[in-house]
Design a protein around this motif. Structure first.
Motif, short mmCIF file in Angstrom:
data_model
loop_
_atom_site.label_atom_id
_atom_site.label_comp_id
_atom_site.label_asym_id
_atom_site.label_seq_id
_atom_site.Cartn_x
_atom_site.Cartn_y
_atom_site.Cartn_z
N ALA A 299 0.82 -1.23 0.00
CA ALA A 299 0.00 0.00 0.00
C ALA A 299 0.84 1.27 0.00
N ALA A 300 2.17 1.14 -0.01
CA ALA A 300 3.04 2.32 0.01
C ALA A 300 2.86 3.16 -1.25
N LYS A 301 2.97 4.47 -1.08
CA LYS A 301 2.90 5.42 -2.20
C LYS A 301 4.14 6.30 -2.17
N PRO A 302 5.23 5.79 -2.73
CA PRO A 302 6.49 6.55 -2.67
C PRO A 302 6.45 7.82 -3.52
N LEU A 303 7.32 8.74 -3.16
CA LEU A 303 7.48 9.99 -3.89
C LEU A 303 8.60 9.84 -4.92
N SER A 304 8.96 10.92 -5.55
CA SER A 304 9.91 10.83 -6.67
C SER A 304 11.29 10.36 -6.27
N HIS A 305 11.71 10.64 -5.02
CA HIS A 305 13.08 10.32 -4.62
C HIS A 305 13.17 9.23 -3.54
N ASN A 306 12.08 8.63 -3.15
CA ASN A 306 12.17 7.64 -2.06
C ASN A 306 11.54 6.29 -2.40
N LYS A 307 11.53 5.94 -3.65
CA LYS A 307 10.99 4.63 -4.04
C LYS A 307 11.76 3.47 -3.39
N PHE A 308 13.03 3.72 -3.09
CA PHE A 308 13.85 2.69 -2.46
C PHE A 308 13.31 2.25 -1.10
N LYS A 309 12.51 3.12 -0.47
CA LYS A 309 11.98 2.79 0.85
C LYS A 309 11.02 1.60 0.83
N VAL A 310 10.43 1.32 -0.30
CA VAL A 310 9.50 0.18 -0.37
C VAL A 310 10.25 -1.13 -0.17
N GLU A 311 11.29 -1.36 -0.96
CA GLU A 311 12.09 -2.58 -0.79
C GLU A 311 12.81 -2.57 0.55
N MET A 312 13.27 -1.39 0.96
CA MET A 312 13.93 -1.28 2.27
C MET A 312 12.96 -1.65 3.39
N GLY A 313 11.70 -1.25 3.24
CA GLY A 313 10.69 -1.60 4.24
C GLY A 313 10.45 -3.09 4.31
N ILE A 314 10.38 -3.74 3.15
CA ILE A 314 10.19 -5.20 3.12
C ILE A 314 11.35 -5.89 3.84
N ASN A 315 12.56 -5.49 3.50
CA ASN A 315 13.73 -6.11 4.12
C ASN A 315 13.83 -5.81 5.61
N SER A 316 13.48 -4.59 5.99
CA SER A 316 13.59 -4.20 7.40
C SER A 316 12.58 -4.93 8.27
N ILE A 317 11.34 -5.06 7.78
CA ILE A 317 10.34 -5.82 8.54
C ILE A 317 10.77 -7.26 8.68
N THR A 318 11.22 -7.85 7.58
CA THR A 318 11.67 -9.25 7.61
C THR A 318 12.82 -9.43 8.59
N ASN A 319 13.82 -8.54 8.51
CA ASN A 319 14.98 -8.65 9.40
C ASN A 319 14.59 -8.47 10.86
N ALA A 320 13.72 -7.51 11.13
CA ALA A 320 13.31 -7.28 12.51
C ALA A 320 12.59 -8.50 13.09
N LEU A 321 11.74 -9.10 12.30
CA LEU A 321 11.02 -10.30 12.77
C LEU A 321 11.96 -11.48 12.96
N GLU A 322 12.93 -11.62 12.07
CA GLU A 322 13.94 -12.70 12.24
C GLU A 322 14.75 -12.48 13.52
N MET A 323 15.14 -11.24 13.77
CA MET A 323 15.88 -10.94 14.98
C MET A 323 15.04 -11.17 16.24
N ALA A 324 13.76 -10.79 16.15
CA ALA A 324 12.85 -10.99 17.28
C ALA A 324 12.68 -12.48 17.57
N LEU A 325 12.58 -13.27 16.53
CA LEU A 325 12.40 -14.72 16.71
C LEU A 325 13.59 -15.34 17.43
N LYS A 326 14.79 -14.87 17.08
CA LYS A 326 16.00 -15.40 17.72
C LYS A 326 16.11 -14.94 19.17
N GLY A 327 15.52 -13.79 19.49
CA GLY A 327 15.52 -13.28 20.86
C GLY A 327 16.84 -12.65 21.27
#
Length: 327
Positions: A299-327
């Motif tokens: 549902a993200a609506k990036p602007l002209s200079h921050n489209k990279f945040k979409v993929e960065m958001g996917i990776n960051s959520i995934t990484n945070a959940l992986e780190m949380a799982l490991k504790g």
């Protein structure tokens, strides 16, 4: 910096009354953001009301969870034994923010009230609807690399800067405030900060004359499985491009509940409700974490200079959940 009157409140009711009597007054706690805004002529209160003598510095457990005094310092909060043991997500987020010197001065209540670090907001030569309603949003067509991908409007694309607040959003906290009539009200954290809409000059749902007295965090089952990920341009004293506070309440190999909030992507801490809903009841696995992240970022609506945040958001959520799982 413009001239101003300096006053000192001796108690909570006096602070509220002093604030109510002057519509252009501001409360002074740690002052780590307010004084910067005044020096840059972005804010020009005619009166500063010093509230540092108020007894709002206590951090203590209660029947429902834990209460954080509004004037407790960020450092004291992050390093409090109960926070470190029972709410480590909050400790991790606070310690990821600013510098040790600023954390030693900044207060919990003030942290919630800090304003955007949008460069156009700070540059008084540029149009900014948040600083001067009706003047326009220079960031909309300007260099908007740091700006919002969720919840923005044609009036404002700024993001909210706090790390602490992202964790408090994930922890489903609430904010207790003292009103002019002496009564208190609780504001759910998701309702405290607001999206810009047609009134970007408003950052939160506080009414003039209300005083934050505490932040209330309910008990949870996230202590063993929580993580804070902050992606930024440098490792210290930098605001998030994207940040994620994640906590998992596990029932064996399955996820009983997931708590996920993002920073650096919206005008307020962004609850990842789609990702939370996707994960509930599912196996805790990288594949499911990534699918949940993609569902949120769709549902993200990036602007002209921050489209990279979409993929960065996917990776960051995934990484945070992986780190949380490991504790």
């Amino acid at each position: 910096m413009n001239p101003f009157k300096f006053s000192m409140a001796q108690n909570q009711s006096q602070a509220v009354n002093m604030l109510v009597s002057n519509n252009s007054a501001a409360l002074l706690g740690g002052g780590t953001n307010l004084l910067d805004l005044m020096k840059e002529h972005v804010a020009a209160p005619t009166e500063l009301i010093d509230i540092t003598r108020l007894e709002l510095k206590t951090i203590e457990k209660n029947a429902l969870g834990i209460s954080l005094g509004a004037l407790a310092k960020n450092t004291d909060t992050a390093n409090h034994p109960i926070i470190r043991s029972d709410y480590p997500l909050l400790s991790k987020a606070i310690l990821a923010g600013a510098s040790a010197q600023i954390r030693n001065m900044a207060t919990n209540g003030g942290n919630l009230l800090q304003r955007t670090r949008c460069s156009y907001f700070y540059d008084i030569a540029m149009p900014c609807n948040k600083r001067e309603p009706g003047s326009g949003c220079a960031a909309m067509e300007g260099f908007n690399r740091m700006h919002a991908i969720f919840g923005w409007s044609d009036q404002c694309v700024a993001v909210y800067p706090s790390d602490m607040a992202v964790a408090l959003s994930a922890l489903r906290a609430s904010v207790r405030v003292l009103q002019q009539d002496g009564s208190s009200r609780n504001i759910a954290f998701d309702d405290f900060h607001i999206l810009p809409g047609q009134h970007p000059e408003k950052d939160n749902s506080l009414k003039h004359g209300e005083l934050i007295t505490s932040i209330e965090i309910p008990e949870n089952k996230l202590a063993a499985h929580s993580a804070y990920v902050k992606v930024r341009d440098r490792n210290s004293y930098a605001f998030a491009l994207v940040s994620v506070a994640a906590g998992l309440a596990l029932e064996g190999a399955r996820i009983g509940d997931a708590h996920i909030s993002m920073g650096g992507v919206a005008h307020k801490p962004w609850r990842a409700l789609k990702a939370e809903a996707f994960l509930k009841g599912k196996t805790a696995s990288t594949a499911n974490f990534r699918a949940a992240a993609k569902a949120e970022m769709a549902a993200a609506k990036p602007l002209s200079h921050n489209k990279f945040k979409v993929e960065m958001g996917i990776n960051s959520i995934t990484n945070a959940l992986e780190m949380a799982l490991k504790g």
